[in-house]
Design a protein around this motif. Structure first.
Motif, short mmCIF file in Angstrom:
data_model
loop_
_atom_site.label_atom_id
_atom_site.label_comp_id
_atom_site.label_asym_id
_atom_site.label_seq_id
_atom_site.Cartn_x
_atom_site.Cartn_y
_atom_site.Cartn_z
N PHE A 108 0.59 -1.29 -0.13
CA PHE A 108 0.10 0.03 -0.17
C PHE A 108 0.88 1.34 -0.02
CE2 PHE A 108 -2.03 3.61 2.67
CZ PHE A 108 -2.88 3.79 1.56
N LEU A 109 1.93 1.27 1.00
CA LEU A 109 2.77 2.42 0.85
C LEU A 109 3.37 2.63 -0.43
CD1 LEU A 109 4.38 2.29 4.49
CD2 LEU A 109 2.31 3.64 3.56
N HIS A 110 3.86 1.46 -1.06
CA HIS A 110 4.36 1.96 -2.44
C HIS A 110 3.37 2.36 -3.53
CE1 HIS A 110 7.00 0.93 -5.85
NE2 HIS A 110 5.99 0.29 -6.23
N MET A 111 2.28 1.76 -3.30
CA MET A 111 1.20 2.17 -4.15
C MET A 111 0.66 3.84 -4.00
SD MET A 111 -1.46 -1.16 -4.20
CE MET A 111 -2.58 -0.45 -5.25
N ALA A 112 0.79 3.99 -2.88
CA ALA A 112 0.43 5.53 -2.30
C ALA A 112 1.30 6.61 -2.56
CB ALA A 112 -0.02 5.50 -0.81
N GLY A 113 2.76 6.04 -2.70
CA GLY A 113 3.93 7.03 -3.01
C GLY A 113 4.24 7.76 -1.88
N ASP A 114 4.39 9.34 -2.27
CA ASP A 114 4.97 10.00 -1.25
C ASP A 114 3.80 10.83 -0.42
OD1 ASP A 114 4.00 11.55 -3.27
OD2 ASP A 114 5.83 12.96 -3.42
N ARG A 115 2.59 10.58 -0.79
CA ARG A 115 1.35 11.09 0.18
C ARG A 115 1.54 11.09 1.51
NH1 ARG A 115 -0.58 8.91 -4.68
NH2 ARG A 115 -2.04 10.20 -5.81
N GLN A 116 0.96 11.82 2.13
CA GLN A 116 1.00 11.88 3.77
C GLN A 116 -0.07 10.67 4.19
OE1 GLN A 116 3.48 13.61 5.49
NE2 GLN A 116 3.94 13.50 3.28
N ILE A 117 0.22 9.91 4.86
CA ILE A 117 -0.47 8.58 5.30
C ILE A 117 -0.76 8.70 6.80
CG2 ILE A 117 -1.15 6.26 5.29
CD1 ILE A 117 -0.61 7.21 2.34
N PHE A 118 -2.04 8.74 7.19
CA PHE A 118 -2.25 8.83 8.36
C PHE A 118 -3.17 7.47 8.76
CE2 PHE A 118 -1.97 13.11 7.14
CZ PHE A 118 -1.26 13.81 8.49
N LEU A 119 -2.52 6.73 9.88
CA LEU A 119 -2.94 5.28 10.29
C LEU A 119 -3.85 5.57 11.50
CD1 LEU A 119 0.22 3.04 9.62
CD2 LEU A 119 -2.06 3.37 8.00
N VAL A 120 -5.09 5.17 11.77
CA VAL A 120 -5.75 5.30 12.92
C VAL A 120 -5.38 3.97 13.79
CG1 VAL A 120 -7.77 5.34 13.98
CG2 VAL A 120 -7.54 6.72 11.85
N VAL A 121 -4.60 4.21 14.74
CA VAL A 121 -4.31 2.84 15.37
C VAL A 121 -5.47 2.39 16.32
CG1 VAL A 121 -2.83 2.03 17.37
CG2 VAL A 121 -1.98 3.85 16.09
N PRO A 122 -6.08 1.17 15.96
CA PRO A 122 -7.19 0.48 16.37
C PRO A 122 -7.01 0.19 18.02
CG PRO A 122 -6.34 -0.92 14.90
CD PRO A 122 -5.48 0.33 14.90
N GLU A 123 -8.20 0.26 18.64
CA GLU A 123 -8.55 -0.16 19.95
C GLU A 123 -9.55 -1.07 19.85
OE1 GLU A 123 -7.94 -1.04 23.94
OE2 GLU A 123 -6.34 -0.25 22.54
N MET A 124 -9.10 -2.42 20.55
CA MET A 124 -10.48 -3.30 20.37
C MET A 124 -9.97 -4.57 21.17
SD MET A 124 -8.57 -3.47 17.70
CE MET A 124 -7.57 -4.89 16.62
N PRO A 125 -10.91 -5.34 21.81
CA PRO A 125 -10.31 -6.68 22.55
C PRO A 125 -10.40 -7.59 21.62
CG PRO A 125 -12.89 -5.93 22.75
CD PRO A 125 -12.07 -4.89 21.95
N ARG A 126 -9.36 -7.77 20.69
CA ARG A 126 -9.10 -8.61 19.73
C ARG A 126 -7.73 -9.20 19.92
NH1 ARG A 126 -14.00 -8.23 19.55
NH2 ARG A 126 -15.45 -7.71 17.75
N PRO A 127 -7.62 -10.82 19.46
CA PRO A 127 -6.05 -11.16 19.58
C PRO A 127 -4.94 -10.39 18.85
CG PRO A 127 -7.77 -13.06 19.21
CD PRO A 127 -8.41 -11.44 19.23
N TRP A 128 -5.48 -9.81 17.60
CA TRP A 128 -4.59 -9.29 16.88
C TRP A 128 -4.08 -7.81 17.21
CZ3 TRP A 128 -9.15 -11.28 15.44
CH2 TRP A 128 -10.13 -10.14 15.04
N ALA A 129 -4.94 -7.28 18.13
CA ALA A 129 -4.57 -5.83 18.57
C ALA A 129 -3.23 -5.32 18.49
CB ALA A 129 -5.75 -5.54 19.69
N ALA A 130 -2.43 -6.19 19.54
CA ALA A 130 -1.02 -5.61 19.67
C ALA A 130 -0.08 -5.81 18.64
CB ALA A 130 -0.59 -6.43 20.98
N GLU A 131 -0.50 -6.71 17.81
CA GLU A 131 0.30 -6.92 16.49
C GLU A 131 -0.07 -5.91 15.47
OE1 GLU A 131 0.24 -9.95 12.87
OE2 GLU A 131 0.02 -10.89 14.97
N VAL A 132 -1.20 -5.52 15.31
CA VAL A 132 -1.67 -4.56 14.41
C VAL A 132 -0.75 -3.07 14.97
CG1 VAL A 132 -3.32 -2.90 13.52
CG2 VAL A 132 -3.75 -5.37 13.62
N ARG A 133 -1.18 -2.63 16.34
CA ARG A 133 -0.39 -1.53 16.96
C ARG A 133 1.08 -1.56 16.49
NH1 ARG A 133 -1.54 -2.61 21.92
NH2 ARG A 133 0.50 -3.22 22.42
N ASP A 134 1.61 -2.62 16.84
CA ASP A 134 3.31 -2.50 16.64
C ASP A 134 3.60 -2.48 15.27
OD1 ASP A 134 3.07 -3.14 19.27
OD2 ASP A 134 3.87 -5.41 19.11
#
Length: 188
Positions: A108-134
């Motif tokens: 995705f970052l390659h496709m988006a190029g030099d645009r400014q990308i803002f990632l909303v870090v999710p918060e949820m009681p799911r097993p993958w939450a820490a992995e996504v945040r990291d």
């Protein structure tokens, strides 16, 4: 239970069109040209009217249950339709519905190029939450054009920001999230 909670937000939101009861949304901006593209999941979809009010120059694309891997074909279509042309800012509100692979993030970052990308870090009681945040933290640390909206920190210790499912923000929570996004975009 989230459906019952959503019905409450239909009456609690100050404008009835802030809340959308639909599986997906594609919303073009009220003010041209497109200044920012939002790609998200049910959080964006459900509150798309409020996002459109705060960001009148935004193109919104949301779908319930959307995974991060969906961003690749979405971006391809948006590019082919020239929707991304001239747009310098992209907000990604994904990661709530499953793991995010580093390969998909890199693609995705390659496709988006030099645009400014803002990632909303999710918060949820799911097993993958820490992995996504990291992954989001590592990505922002290694890419100067990637910025974080720390919803995870803003909503920590605030169960009052959520419907009973602890995933979807209620009216109080979405105001905090959207204002954090607006503040981050103003800094850019």
């Amino acid at each position: 239970m989230a459906i019952v909670d959503a019905q409450k937000d239909f009456t609690q939101a100050p404008e009835p069109d802030y809340v959308l009861d639909a599986d997906s949304v594609v919303r073009f901006p009220r003010i041209e040209p497109i200044g920012v593209i939002f790609i998200g999941d049910s959080i964006l979809t459900g509150w798309s009217g409020y996002f459109a009010k705060v960001f009148p120059n935004a193109f919104l694309d949301g779908r319930v249950g959307r995974q991060f891997s969906s961003i690749l074909p979405i971006w391809k279509v948006l590019t082919e339709c020239h929707t991304t042309q001239g747009v310098r800012t992209v907000v990604v509100e994904l990661g709530t519905n499953g793991e995010v692979s580093p390969a998909d993030m890199d693609a995705f970052l390659h496709m988006a190029g030099d645009r400014q990308i803002f990632l909303v870090v999710p918060e949820m009681p799911r097993p993958w939450a820490a992995e996504v945040r990291d992954l989001y933290l590592k990505t922002a640390a290694s890419h100067p054009n990637v910025h974080l909206i720390r919803w995870d920190l803003l909503s920590k210790d605030h169960p009052d920001y959520y419907w009973s499912d602890r995933v979807h923000p209620n009216w109080l929570g979405i105001q905090v999230m959207v204002q954090a996004i607006a503040k981050a975009l103003r800094k850019d």
